[in-house]
Design a protein around this motif. Structure first.
Motif, PDB file in Angstrom:
ATOM      1  N   SER A 168      39.180  29.762  39.820  1.00 59.84           N
ATOM      2  CA  SER A 168      39.401  30.121  41.222  1.00 59.84           C
ATOM      3  C   SER A 168      40.306  31.347  41.329  1.00 59.84           C
ATOM      4  CB  SER A 168      40.021  28.949  41.981  1.00 59.84           C
ATOM      5  OG  SER A 168      39.144  27.851  42.042  1.00 59.84           O
ATOM      6  N   ALA A 169      41.368  31.377  40.531  1.00 63.78           N
ATOM      7  CA  ALA A 169      42.274  32.527  40.545  1.00 63.78           C
ATOM      8  C   ALA A 169      41.561  33.794  40.071  1.00 63.78           C
ATOM      9  CB  ALA A 169      43.482  32.235  39.660  1.00 63.78           C
ATOM     10  N   ARG A 170      40.728  33.647  39.069  1.00 65.29           N
ATOM     11  CA  ARG A 170      40.009  34.802  38.521  1.00 65.29           C
ATOM     12  C   ARG A 170      39.078  35.423  39.560  1.00 65.29           C
ATOM     13  NH1 ARG A 170      35.798  34.374  33.384  1.00 65.29           N
ATOM     14  NH2 ARG A 170      34.952  36.495  33.531  1.00 65.29           N
ATOM     15  N   VAL A 171      38.288  34.610  40.250  1.00 65.70           N
ATOM     16  CA  VAL A 171      37.330  35.168  41.207  1.00 65.70           C
ATOM     17  C   VAL A 171      38.033  35.664  42.473  1.00 65.70           C
ATOM     18  CG1 VAL A 171      35.411  33.829  40.277  1.00 65.70           C
ATOM     19  CG2 VAL A 171      36.731  32.907  42.205  1.00 65.70           C
ATOM     20  N   SER A 172      39.182  35.096  42.796  1.00 65.87           N
ATOM     21  CA  SER A 172      39.949  35.610  43.924  1.00 65.87           C
ATOM     22  C   SER A 172      40.458  37.012  43.613  1.00 65.87           C
ATOM     23  CB  SER A 172      41.112  34.674  44.239  1.00 65.87           C
ATOM     24  OG  SER A 172      41.877  35.150  45.328  1.00 65.87           O
ATOM     25  N   ARG A 173      40.980  37.199  42.420  1.00 65.64           N
ATOM     26  CA  ARG A 173      41.461  38.528  42.030  1.00 65.64           C
ATOM     27  C   ARG A 173      40.335  39.551  42.030  1.00 65.64           C
ATOM     28  NH1 ARG A 173      44.277  35.656  37.840  1.00 65.64           N
ATOM     29  NH2 ARG A 173      46.505  35.485  38.322  1.00 65.64           N
TER      30      ARG A 173
END
Length: 323
Positions: free
Chosen positions: A79-84
């Motif tokens: 989730s953090a990766r795709v948000s970034r």
């Protein structure tokens, strides 16, 4: 006075920076108990997710609320990766999903109300486990939960579900985190609202999902009159079925009376709904189609309520009141 904020997977964001917000989505569903039985729910391709979110961003979308809680497909690092990569804010939940998402011997059935409360609070205040409570150790990340989810089915609440309600409200009151629920086609929505009221939850920070699938205007009005928020997400589903668009009918009848209590999303839990997975209608559907409907009814002003004002208030952390 402290700036009001929502808690995203990448950190706290002032509500003034939430922008256009979808109130109920499924952005990441990793390999888990339920995807083994229902592979159509699998959403764990970082490139495809990022592509869909980037398209959403280019249409004006800025924030999405993911709704997969503890140990049911949540992957906070993804989730953090795709948000970034997409620049889209993602609010991720703690809490517990429907029973179908867990095996019968799952720890959800053995933990006490207090243990569940402390688990939810740890997700909100310390960080979500990188293994999502699926292994013998817990390694908390820097990524924290921004809401608490629970779910009920078609029948009257079980004692186990009532225990989860109490743990969720305990954590909500102690942390100020908002609450989101799943209803099955709107069933038990009024009962959910009344139980939250009895437990002392802050009803303007509680949202019940999928209630538009109940179709009935009078029923939806009765739930709204309790003071909770509702989330509608079946606009595209009625269109696919070729029947009356009950979601739009509800908006027409209820938005004028309850302009501050209705939010919307897509709830695209199946990969066949994602354009990046080769499906349709894609995450941008509401942005692309809802303004036309609202304009046709002289209701253009409500677009800001649905996608900006209401989710900003709902998903903001409230001042804690216990603990």
């Amino acid at each position: 006075m402290k700036t009001r904020f929502c808690r995203t997977v990448l950190g706290d964001v002032p509500i003034s920076r939430m922008g256009l917000t979808y109130a109920h989505e499924h952005i990441v569903i990793d390999d888990c108990y339920v995807t083994a039985k229902h592979p159509e729910f699998l959403l764990n391709d970082a490139e495809k997710i990022s592509t869909e979110l980037t398209d959403f961003y280019e249409l004006g979308g800025r924030t999405v609320v993911d709704t997969m809680p503890a140990n049911s497909g949540r992957n906070v690092l993804l989730s953090a990766r795709v948000s970034r990569s997409s620049k889209v804010n993602i609010i991720v939940p703690t809490g517990i999903h429907l029973e179908m998402y867990y095996p019968q011997n799952h720890w959800r059935y053995t933990l006490s109300e207090d243990r569940l409360t402390r688990l939810f609070i740890a997700d909100i205040e310390e960080g979500i486990d990188r293994f999502d409570y699926s292994g013998p150790v817990v390694q908390r990340t820097e990524h924290r939960a921004g809401l608490i989810k629970l779910a009920t089915g078609n029948e009257a609440f079980t004692p186990h579900q009532e225990l989860i309600f109490r743990a969720v409200v305990n954590a909500h009151l102690e942390t100020g985190a908002p609450i989101l629920t799943h209803t099955n086609f709107g069933k038990q929505a009024l009962e959910q609202a009344l139980l939250f009221e009895r437990l002392g939850a802050k009803l303007d920070h509680v949202v019940l999902s999928h209630v538009d699938r109940a179709k009935d205007v009078g029923y939806n009005r009765a739930v709204l009159e309790t003071g909770v928020r509702l989330e509608y997400d079946s606009t595209f589903r009625w269109a696919l079925k070729g029947e009356e668009n009950h979601t739009l009918t509800l908006l027409e009848h209820l938005l004028p009376a309850f302009p501050d209590q209705i939010t919307m999303g897509m709830d695209m839990a199946k990969n066949a709904y994602w354009k990046s997975y080769g499906g349709a209608p894609g995450l941008g559907y509401l942005i692309e189609t809802l303004p036309t409907f609202l304009k046709s009814k002289g209701m253009e002003a409500y677009f800001e309520n649905i996608f900006y004002k209401n989710p900003a208030h709902l998903y903001a952390f409230a001042p804690p009141t216990k603990g």
